[in-house]
Design a protein around this motif. Structure first.
Motif, mmCIF file in Angstrom:
data_model
loop_
_atom_site.group_PDB
_atom_site.id
_atom_site.type_symbol
_atom_site.label_atom_id
_atom_site.label_comp_id
_atom_site.label_asym_id
_atom_site.label_seq_id
_atom_site.Cartn_x
_atom_site.Cartn_y
_atom_site.Cartn_z
ATOM 1 N N GLY A 48 0.849 -1.526 0.097
ATOM 2 C CA GLY A 48 -0.314 -0.070 0.266
ATOM 3 C C GLY A 48 0.429 0.972 -0.252
ATOM 4 O O GLY A 48 1.869 1.125 0.766
ATOM 5 N N GLY A 49 0.365 1.951 -0.409
ATOM 6 C CA GLY A 49 0.561 3.490 -0.209
ATOM 7 C C GLY A 49 1.954 3.834 -1.091
ATOM 8 O O GLY A 49 2.822 4.920 -0.567
ATOM 9 N N VAL A 50 1.475 3.146 -1.888
ATOM 10 C CA VAL A 50 3.227 3.246 -3.090
ATOM 11 C C VAL A 50 3.583 4.166 -4.208
ATOM 12 O O VAL A 50 4.650 5.423 -5.392
ATOM 13 C CB VAL A 50 3.762 1.950 -4.149
ATOM 14 N N GLY A 51 2.077 5.073 -5.061
ATOM 15 C CA GLY A 51 1.880 5.684 -5.839
ATOM 16 C C GLY A 51 1.485 5.290 -6.894
ATOM 17 O O GLY A 51 1.524 5.803 -7.765
ATOM 18 N N LYS A 52 0.117 4.034 -6.739
ATOM 19 C CA LYS A 52 -1.038 3.224 -7.570
ATOM 20 C C LYS A 52 -1.507 4.588 -7.866
ATOM 21 O O LYS A 52 -1.114 4.232 -9.884
ATOM 22 C CB LYS A 52 -1.030 1.941 -7.065
ATOM 23 N N THR A 53 -1.918 5.149 -7.464
ATOM 24 C CA THR A 53 -2.887 6.078 -8.078
ATOM 25 C C THR A 53 -2.848 6.872 -8.790
ATOM 26 O O THR A 53 -3.007 7.928 -9.360
ATOM 27 C CB THR A 53 -4.280 6.923 -6.533
ATOM 28 N N THR A 54 -1.442 7.875 -7.648
ATOM 29 C CA THR A 54 -0.938 8.583 -7.900
ATOM 30 C C THR A 54 -0.529 8.323 -9.511
ATOM 31 O O THR A 54 -0.230 9.408 -10.886
ATOM 32 C CB THR A 54 0.455 9.325 -6.983
ATOM 33 N N GLY A 136 -4.188 -1.763 -2.758
ATOM 34 C CA GLY A 136 -2.623 -1.885 -2.231
ATOM 35 C C GLY A 136 -2.981 -3.891 -1.108
ATOM 36 O O GLY A 136 -2.279 -2.916 0.015
ATOM 37 N N ASN A 208 9.342 5.506 -7.086
ATOM 38 C CA ASN A 208 8.786 6.175 -6.638
ATOM 39 C C ASN A 208 9.341 6.900 -5.411
ATOM 40 O O ASN A 208 10.064 6.252 -5.013
ATOM 41 C CB ASN A 208 6.859 5.740 -7.119
ATOM 42 N N ARG A 209 9.040 8.212 -5.710
ATOM 43 C CA ARG A 209 9.532 9.290 -4.121
ATOM 44 C C ARG A 209 10.505 9.337 -4.050
ATOM 45 O O ARG A 209 11.470 9.068 -3.662
ATOM 46 C CB ARG A 209 8.848 8.930 -3.133
ATOM 47 N N HIS A 241 10.618 10.998 -8.807
ATOM 48 C CA HIS A 241 11.571 12.310 -7.356
ATOM 49 C C HIS A 241 10.286 12.544 -6.981
ATOM 50 O O HIS A 241 8.402 12.586 -7.412
ATOM 51 C CB HIS A 241 11.721 13.559 -8.127
ATOM 52 N N ARG A 243 7.797 14.753 -5.359
ATOM 53 C CA ARG A 243 7.604 15.891 -5.286
ATOM 54 C C ARG A 243 6.562 17.071 -5.646
ATOM 55 O O ARG A 243 5.171 15.594 -5.205
ATOM 56 C CB ARG A 243 7.725 16.297 -6.981
ATOM 57 N N TYR A 246 3.024 16.263 -7.781
ATOM 58 C CA TYR A 246 2.194 14.857 -8.174
ATOM 59 C C TYR A 246 1.034 14.434 -7.252
ATOM 60 O O TYR A 246 0.429 14.305 -7.310
ATOM 61 C CB TYR A 246 3.414 14.012 -7.517
ATOM 62 N N ARG A 247 1.269 16.085 -6.135
ATOM 63 C CA ARG A 247 -0.032 16.212 -5.463
ATOM 64 C C ARG A 247 -0.915 17.198 -5.379
ATOM 65 O O ARG A 247 -1.614 16.940 -4.118
ATOM 66 C CB ARG A 247 0.149 15.454 -4.174
HETATM 67 N N1 LIG Z 1 6.123 10.850 -6.307
HETATM 68 C C1 LIG Z 1 5.695 11.337 -5.482
HETATM 69 N N2 LIG Z 1 6.383 12.334 -4.709
HETATM 70 C C2 LIG Z 1 5.250 13.138 -4.040
HETATM 71 N N3 LIG Z 1 4.069 12.502 -2.850
HETATM 72 C C3 LIG Z 1 3.992 11.762 -3.822
HETATM 73 C C4 LIG Z 1 4.534 10.851 -4.508
HETATM 74 N N4 LIG Z 1 3.916 9.599 -5.013
HETATM 75 C C5 LIG Z 1 2.928 9.533 -3.712
HETATM 76 N N5 LIG Z 1 2.834 10.544 -3.425
HETATM 77 C C6 LIG Z 1 1.958 10.503 -2.296
HETATM 78 O O1 LIG Z 1 1.933 9.704 -1.195
HETATM 79 C C7 LIG Z 1 0.781 8.898 -0.681
HETATM 80 C C8 LIG Z 1 -0.026 8.105 -1.614
HETATM 81 O O2 LIG Z 1 0.643 7.656 -2.387
HETATM 82 P P1 LIG Z 1 -0.870 6.719 -3.403
HETATM 83 O O3 LIG Z 1 -2.184 6.957 -2.979
HETATM 84 O O4 LIG Z 1 -0.661 7.660 -4.611
HETATM 85 O O5 LIG Z 1 -0.311 5.689 -3.509
HETATM 86 P P2 LIG Z 1 -0.795 4.264 -3.525
HETATM 87 O O6 LIG Z 1 0.245 3.106 -4.010
HETATM 88 O O7 LIG Z 1 -2.369 4.192 -4.359
HETATM 89 O O8 LIG Z 1 -2.306 3.854 -2.355
HETATM 90 P P3 LIG Z 1 -3.041 2.604 -2.493
HETATM 91 O O9 LIG Z 1 -2.432 1.487 -1.819
HETATM 92 O O10 LIG Z 1 -3.766 3.367 -0.952
HETATM 93 O O11 LIG Z 1 -4.197 2.406 -2.804
HETATM 94 C C9 LIG Z 1 -0.349 9.990 -1.468
HETATM 95 O O12 LIG Z 1 -0.439 11.617 -0.282
HETATM 96 C C10 LIG Z 1 0.195 10.817 -2.495
HETATM 97 O O13 LIG Z 1 0.557 11.833 -2.813
#
Ligand SMILES: Nc1ncnc2c1ncn2[C@@H]1O[C@H](COP(=O)(O)OP(=O)(O)OP(=O)(O)O)[C@@H](O)[C@H]1O
Ligand SMILES: [Mg+2]
Length: 304
Positions: A48-54, A136, A208-209, A241, A243, A246-247
């Motif tokens: 979870g929380g790795v940036g999939k939705t982003t 996630g 990511n990040r 990176h 940034r 992205y949010r």
């Molecule tokens: N490259 C980035 N730079 C800055 N913030 C980021 C970046 N990628 C993701 N985030 C932030 O990290 C958090 C998690 O991102 P996101 O919701 O896209 O993850 P996810 O994998 O979809 O989570 P889940 O597993 O809960 O669905 C969010 O607050 C998002 O804004």
């Protein structure tokens, strides 16, 4: 594409993959159903929380921005983040009276392979791309979304906790022990597809990040992924990176690719947009649909 099945000691990790529904059952469910000509990009990692939705949001917007018809499907019916941000986007376009590229979007309420295929056929019949945002965690619907993908995109953070789901390493000597639970599951689904006479999915892993300054930890994670890529059959993208870009526009449903379309908003310095375009490049998308020869190049005109 040629799927690299787990080999040697990797084979002993079958236990982690077959924990859920059997991959052959998942693939049989998907393979039996009619599919549209749209190319399916699934963004998945059971961490979870790795940036999939982003990533799913930016990919859907970037593909729509290049003139493609895009359907975005949110499999997370609890959080619905992708669907919410795209709903905000529709509202922003209406309120500001600006022409934004608008992907179609939906939340998959009934989480079955039948319903997923039906929604792709219903709303994505004339689309070039379908972007699926997976939840996630491991789930039957997440496995189906991977099994039906032409391309799987898996983001992860620069952390050994995240890496552990892709590959496992000896904590002392750093020796590669085998695939992590997510990679093992992807390997099993690919093997089941191959058995069924299907190829793919192609697999892109994206860090990511990332930090701007090189850190020892980040270099170690990158080196580990470089080692894993040929063993597990994935490609490694340039990554994104950390940034704010992205949010910061989530509530408006906008990305930094959109800023040139909005009067009175400060212009982007373009770094986030450039990174997303690099990500599109890394996808190595083949032209989609029957009129593939006529689709626009994957490069927004304003950034060309
Ligand atoms: N490259 C980035 N730079 C800055 N913030 C980021 C970046 N990628 C993701 N985030 C932030 O990290 C958090 C998690 O991102 P996101 O919701 O896209 O993850 P996810 O994998 O979809 O989570 P889940 O597993 O809960 O669905 C969010 O607050 C998002 O804004
Ligand atoms: Mg998400």
């Amino acid at each position: 594409m040629n799927v690299v099945a787990p080999i040697g000691q990797f084979a002993s990790r079958r236990d982690v993959a077959t924990d859920g529904e059997h991959p052959r059952v998942v693939v049989a469910d998907i393979a039996a159903r009619p599919r549209s000509t749209a190319r399916i990009i699934t963004v998945a990692n059971e961490k979870g929380g790795v940036g999939k939705t982003t990533l799913a949001l930016h990919l859907a917007v970037a593909l729509a921005d290049t003139g493609h018809k895009v359907l975005a499907i949110d499999l997370d019916r609890r959080q619905q983040s992708l669907n919410r941000v795209l709903t905000n986007r529709d509202g922003t376009a209406r309120r500001l009276g600006v022409r934004l590229p608008l992907p179609r979007h939906l939340v998959l309420q009934q989480q079955s392979g039948a319903m997923l295929c039906q929604e792709v056929a219903r709303l994505g019949w004339d689309c070039d791309y379908v972007v699926i945002d997976a939840p996630g965690h491991d789930s039957p619907i997440g496995r189906r979304a991977i099994a039906m993908a032409d391309l799987l995109v898996s983001p992860l953070n620069c952390s050994f906790l995240d890496l552990d789901l892709i590959g496992r390493f000896h904590p002392v000597n750093g020796r590669l022990l085998g695939p992590g639970c997510f990679a093992a599951m992807v390997g099993e689904l690919r093997a089941a597809r191959e058995e069924a006479g299907l190829s793919g999915p192609d697999w892109l892993v994206v860090l990511n990040r990332k930090r701007r300054e090189t850190s020892h930890n980040q270099s170690k994670v990158e080196a580990a992924l470089g080692k894993l890529a040929p063993r597990l059959g994935f490609r490694l993208g340039a990554g994104l990176h950390e940034r704010v870009a992205y949010r910061d526009l989530f509530e408006l449903g906008l990305t930094h690719l959109d800023l040139h379309r909005i009067p009175d908003l400060p212009r982007s310095r373009g770094v986030a947009a450039a990174e997303i375009l690099q990500l599109l490049d890394d996808l190595r998308l083949e032209p989609a649909g029957p009129e593939a020869a006529n689709v626009l190049p994957l490069q927004p005109a304003h950034l060309g």
